[in-house]
Design an enzyme around this catalytic site. Structure first.
Site, short mmCIF file in Angstrom:
data_model
loop_
_atom_site.label_atom_id
_atom_site.label_comp_id
_atom_site.label_asym_id
_atom_site.label_seq_id
_atom_site.Cartn_x
_atom_site.Cartn_y
_atom_site.Cartn_z
N TYR A 165 64.21 -8.04 61.07
CA TYR A 165 63.59 -9.06 61.00
C TYR A 165 62.69 -9.05 61.83
CZ TYR A 165 63.01 -14.21 62.36
OH TYR A 165 62.09 -15.37 62.55
N LYS A 169 58.29 -9.29 60.84
CA LYS A 169 57.49 -10.47 61.39
C LYS A 169 56.23 -9.76 62.07
CE LYS A 169 59.65 -14.25 60.37
NZ LYS A 169 59.23 -14.93 59.56
#
Length: 301
Positions: A165, A169
């Site tokens: 993640y 990002k």
């Protein structure tokens, strides 16, 4: 926000829940026509359904707005193209896109599988690329240009159990800044929002974070999509409840130079601590505090 986006055609991915839903409804309340794009999957990316997209589009329509629902897998090139084409087919153009869609597959890096890593990168990072690519291809030919809004996270600085993640990002920020540089000449701006809000995704964060509501994020998204923000580009903004913050642009802080035009490891050892030094990661103090609390708990048990 009534009338702020009057007549604009906006695509919002991941619009079936949480922040995406709030942004889609906020855009519609501001007068935009909205493509509610959501594949309707669970947090792990399973069990797709069109029900959530249909439900949000129905809410917008019932409130007097205009929306079409699309169950599109934006992690594929075809899915990203379909989301953009839905706006073009319905209203003749696309003026903005907000990429919220994402999934989670949390695990410590030493236990994470290749599939878990790839799936999160595919939905978050590639899901931005597929929409950016197809939206910008239309926007660059329009006299009115357009706006791209990526959804990143403060987790781009690192996360203990979300390396996939965090990597996605961080990539979204670099992708969005690249889009901003490439598309400026065509009247297209591109910015990121790093929201912190209580959603089904944030429930699994391994420690307490400051968080607001999904609806707190919508006004900034609407502003960045508007003509009033057309000159704002390549920025990252955090939204936490009533607080909006801008992130610094990345750049070198300090430098040191070799005395004899080249370094040795020993020379670096001597010079680096007193010159360049290092920058403390803001989460390290929290991790140290948690470790101390665990030691206290173990000692008292």
């Amino acid at each position: 926000m009534t009338g702020y986006l009057e007549g604009k055609n906006i695509v919002v991915t991941g619009a079936g829940n949480g922040i995406g839903r709030a942004i889609a409804k906020g855009c519609a309340a501001a007068g935009a026509n909205v493509v509610v794009a959501d594949y309707g999957v669970a947090l792990d990316g399973s069990d797709p359904t069109s029900e959530v997209a249909d439900a949000v589009a129905a809410e917008i329509t019932a409130a007097g707005g205009t929306a079409v629902a699309l169950a599109s897998d934006i992690s594929t090139m075809e899915g990203g193209a379909a989301a953009v084409q839905a706006a073009v087919d319905a209203w003749g153009s696309i003026d903005g896109a907000v990429c919220v869609a994402g999934i989670l597959r949390e695990r410590m890096i030493f236990n994470m599988t290749e599939e878990e890593f790839d799936d999160v990168i595919r939905v978050h990072l590639k899901g931005h690329f597929t929409v950016y690519k197809h939206a910008s291809a239309v926007m660059r030919k329009q006299e009115t240009g357009g706006s791209l809004v990526g959804i990143t996270s403060g987790a781009f600085t690192g996360s203990t159990s979300q390396c996939n993640y965090s990597a996605a990002k961080g990539g979204i920020i670099s992708l969005t800044k690249s889009a901003a540089l490439a598309l400026k000449r065509y009247g297209v701006n591109a910015n990121c929002i790093a929201p912190s809000a209580k959603t089904r995704m944030s429930e699994n964060v391994p420690f307490e974070i400051e968080a607001g509501a999904p609806e707190d994020v919508a006004p900034l998204a609407v502003y960045l999509l508007s003509d009033a923000a057309r000159d704002i580009t390549a920025q990252v903004y955090t939204v936490v409840g009533p607080r909006i913050s801008v992130w610094a642009q990345f750049g070198e802080l300090r430098s040191m130079y070799a005395p004899d035009s080249s370094w040795t490891p020993e020379g670096i050892e001597e010079a680096l601590p007193r010159t360049v030094g290092f920058e403390e990661h803001p989460t390290m103090a929290l991790l140290a505090q948690q470790a101390a609390q665990r030691q206290v708990a173990q000692g008292s048990s």
